[in-house]
Design a protein around this motif. Structure first.
Motif, PDB file in Angstrom:
ATOM      1  N   GLY A 267       0.993  -1.190   0.082  1.00 59.19           N
ATOM      2  CA  GLY A 267      -0.636   0.254   0.420  1.00 59.19           C
ATOM      3  C   GLY A 267       0.745   1.619   0.398  1.00 59.19           C
ATOM      4  O   GLY A 267       0.539   2.056  -0.285  1.00 59.19           O
ATOM      5  N   THR A 268       1.830   1.045   0.265  1.00 62.56           N
ATOM      6  CA  THR A 268       3.100   2.658   0.061  1.00 62.56           C
ATOM      7  C   THR A 268       2.792   3.009  -1.360  1.00 62.56           C
ATOM      8  O   THR A 268       2.673   1.369  -2.463  1.00 62.56           O
ATOM      9  CB  THR A 268       4.316   2.129   0.737  1.00 62.56           C
ATOM     10  OG1 THR A 268       5.097   1.304  -0.340  1.00 62.56           O
ATOM     11  CG2 THR A 268       4.166   1.384   1.741  1.00 62.56           C
ATOM     12  N   PHE A 269       3.683   4.159  -1.876  1.00 65.54           N
ATOM     13  CA  PHE A 269       4.284   4.131  -2.560  1.00 65.54           C
ATOM     14  C   PHE A 269       5.866   4.702  -2.969  1.00 65.54           C
ATOM     15  O   PHE A 269       5.938   5.107  -2.002  1.00 65.54           O
ATOM     16  CB  PHE A 269       2.957   5.838  -3.883  1.00 65.54           C
ATOM     17  CG  PHE A 269       1.366   5.233  -3.216  1.00 65.54           C
ATOM     18  CD1 PHE A 269       1.019   4.954  -4.568  1.00 65.54           C
ATOM     19  CD2 PHE A 269       0.986   5.134  -2.027  1.00 65.54           C
ATOM     20  CE1 PHE A 269      -0.216   4.633  -4.690  1.00 65.54           C
ATOM     21  CE2 PHE A 269      -0.359   4.912  -2.412  1.00 65.54           C
ATOM     22  CZ  PHE A 269      -1.150   4.592  -3.657  1.00 65.54           C
ATOM     23  N   SER A 270       6.285   3.963  -3.940  1.00 64.14           N
ATOM     24  CA  SER A 270       7.680   4.386  -4.297  1.00 64.14           C
ATOM     25  C   SER A 270       8.152   5.184  -5.766  1.00 64.14           C
ATOM     26  O   SER A 270       7.040   5.733  -6.364  1.00 64.14           O
ATOM     27  CB  SER A 270       8.740   3.903  -4.524  1.00 64.14           C
ATOM     28  OG  SER A 270       8.044   2.759  -5.980  1.00 64.14           O
ATOM     29  N   VAL A 271       8.228   6.344  -5.474  1.00 64.30           N
ATOM     30  CA  VAL A 271       8.685   7.945  -6.539  1.00 64.30           C
ATOM     31  C   VAL A 271      10.282   7.373  -7.078  1.00 64.30           C
ATOM     32  O   VAL A 271      10.608   7.443  -6.227  1.00 64.30           O
ATOM     33  CB  VAL A 271       8.310   9.344  -6.308  1.00 64.30           C
ATOM     34  CG1 VAL A 271       8.221  10.158  -7.213  1.00 64.30           C
ATOM     35  CG2 VAL A 271       6.464   9.003  -5.518  1.00 64.30           C
ATOM     36  N   LEU A 272      10.289   7.759  -8.059  1.00 63.43           N
ATOM     37  CA  LEU A 272      11.448   8.079  -8.614  1.00 63.43           C
ATOM     38  C   LEU A 272      11.518   8.498  -9.677  1.00 63.43           C
ATOM     39  O   LEU A 272      10.765   8.935 -10.424  1.00 63.43           O
ATOM     40  CB  LEU A 272      11.955   6.127 -10.013  1.00 63.43           C
ATOM     41  CG  LEU A 272      12.488   5.038  -9.084  1.00 63.43           C
ATOM     42  CD1 LEU A 272      12.752   3.835 -10.122  1.00 63.43           C
ATOM     43  CD2 LEU A 272      13.548   5.376  -8.555  1.00 63.43           C
ATOM     44  N   SER A 273      12.911   9.451  -9.733  1.00 66.15           N
ATOM     45  CA  SER A 273      12.766  10.659 -10.098  1.00 66.15           C
ATOM     46  C   SER A 273      13.825  10.649 -10.914  1.00 66.15           C
ATOM     47  O   SER A 273      15.076  10.447 -10.592  1.00 66.15           O
ATOM     48  CB  SER A 273      12.526  11.756  -8.846  1.00 66.15           C
ATOM     49  OG  SER A 273      11.406  12.316  -8.559  1.00 66.15           O
TER      50      SER A 273
END
Length: 456
Positions: A267-273
């Motif tokens: 349920g978590t969200f990972s963000v790649l930038s």
């Protein structure tokens, strides 16, 4: 199509008056012009009435050095010539102006930096086709109507005053430069006063393109779900609906500022930038905190929120495709090249500026697990999609385009998707994988310039 080139010979000062044009007798017979009659000589925005003198056993034109300087012609050259009896106008050209972002006068051998080689290619192709080209920047636009300072090549690069071209190819790479009052005024003035054709006259915003194409039912199959990021509700819906979504700056380029959001099983969200180095990764416990983290960026940057896709890959490195679509010598959209772009290292975007590498479409598809029929038809399907999208962009967006970089993708089922349309395609990203002296894209650009200027 045969290319008609006529020699324009420059005669020394004192020998020929600047209001006299010497024309070979064979050309006078062809155009049914009587010697001694006045005609209007036109070269881009330049206009001057001249008296015609016949030259026996000669098939070209001769102009005095003073008149040549006014025209901006600084050496004997071969150009196309047309005559309109109704307007009594003799047009020489086409004169092609290329608007670039900057020049480097202190580097006489490389006055345009990394695109100098491209400029050399344009000069060479213009000579082959019987056209004349010069290059100018926003700094060269002055207050004199229809006249700009420009760079011409005659064995070396020289700066001189030139008429506005029959065609202006807008190669500006900065929206800030393009939106300058002087640039916008120049483009409006030359279009209205001299009938100049300006192509690729504006940047395309990502959201503008997708919104314009959504109304075309035949193209919906290529369009991932996309929205301009404005509300939390839409953001939450997209993040929960798809395993991955992308946030792209509406006015971004070269892969800058793109974020990939992945919903994890817990349920978590990972963000790649994207960054200059390896992508940066952050994790958020819920979608609310993720959205709040974007608040600062949203104040200065508009984002497009786009459905993530499961693309074909090479060793877990995503693969997409850049199609260079150009208008040809009859004004028809054609595909000049399509190359596969493979994301570099740990990057999730394929731009060359982010370490991506090029491959042929055939090689890229061969290394995938797609069915054989999709592999064999892949190139044709990509070409069909690119042409349909180019035509639709031209119809839906009120601006003149003659060259588009269309980024496409193929997912794991073989379906083709549109990622982005670029109206200022890089001359590196779409370079065909061969070593030719003049790229096909350069030849086709001049083909279209000649066509659009009326020199067919």
């Amino acid at each position: 199509m045969s290319i008609k080139k006529t020699t324009i010979q420059i005669i020394g000062s004192g020998i020929l008056q600047d209001d006299v044009l010497m024309v070979g007798e064979s050309l006078l017979r062809k155009w049914k012009i009587s010697a001694g009659h006045p005609v209007q000589l036109a070269f881009g925005s330049f206009r001057q009435e001249v008296t015609v003198i016949s030259v026996p056993r000669y098939s070209g034109l001769r102009v005095g050095s003073v008149l040549a300087r006014k025209m901006g012609i600084h050496s004997n050259c071969k150009l196309r010539v047309t005559y309109s009896r109704g307007r009594r106008t003799l047009r020489v050209g086409p004169l092609i102006s290329v608007l670039v972002s900057r020049d480097y006068p202190e580097q006489p051998d490389k006055p345009f930096g990394s695109i100098t080689l491209f400029c050399h290619e344009l000069v060479g192709e213009c000579r082959r086709q019987g056209a004349y080209v010069y290059f100018f920047t926003p700094e060269h636009i002055g207050s004199q109507p229809g006249r700009v300072q420009g760079w011409v090549y005659d064995g070396s690069w020289k700066k001189t005053v030139m008429p506005a071209g029959d065609v202006v190819n807008n190669r500006l790479t900065s929206r800030k430069l393009e939106n300058r009052t002087s640039v916008q005024h120049f483009m409006k003035e030359v279009k209205s006063q001299y009938g100049t054709t300006i192509f690729n006259e504006k940047f395309l915003d990502k959201n503008e393109v997708f919104d314009a194409l959504k109304s075309n039912s035949s193209l919906r199959k290529y369009l991932p779900e996309s929205h301009l990021l404005q509300t939390f509700d839409v953001f939450k819906k997209m993040c929960n609906q798809y395993p991955a979504v992308f946030l792209k700056p509406v006015r971004g380029s070269l892969g800058k500022g793109i974020m990939r959001i992945n919903k994890q099983t817990d349920g978590t969200f990972s963000v790649l930038s994207t960054t200059a180095g390896a992508p940066q990764k952050k994790t958020y416990t819920n979608v609310d905190k993720l959205y709040k983290s974007l608040a600062g960026k949203m104040k200065t940057t508009r984002f497009q929120l786009q459905q993530g896709l499961t693309l074909i890959d090479h060793g877990k490195r995503p693969v997409d495709f850049r199609a260079l679509v150009q208008k040809n010598a009859t004004g028809t959209w054609t595909v000049t090249s399509i190359v596969a772009r493979i994301a570099g290292g740990s990057h999730f975007v394929s731009n060359l500026a982010r370490g991506g590498t090029l491959s042929t479409v055939k090689e890229a598809l061969a290394k995938t697990t797609l069915p054989a029929t999709i592999k064999s038809n892949g190139l044709l399907s990509l070409k069909t999609a690119a042409l349909n999208i180019a035509s639709a962009v031209e119809k839906a967006i009120p601006a003149h385009f003659a060259e588009l970089g269309i980024d496409l993708a193929i997912d794991s089922t073989g379906r083709i998707w549109l990622l982005e349309v670029n109206s200022k395609p890089s001359k590196n990203d779409n370079t065909p994988l061969n070593d030719q002296k003049t790229r096909p894209s350069v030849k086709k650009m001049i083909d279209y310039c000649c066509y659009s200027a009326g020199f067919k």
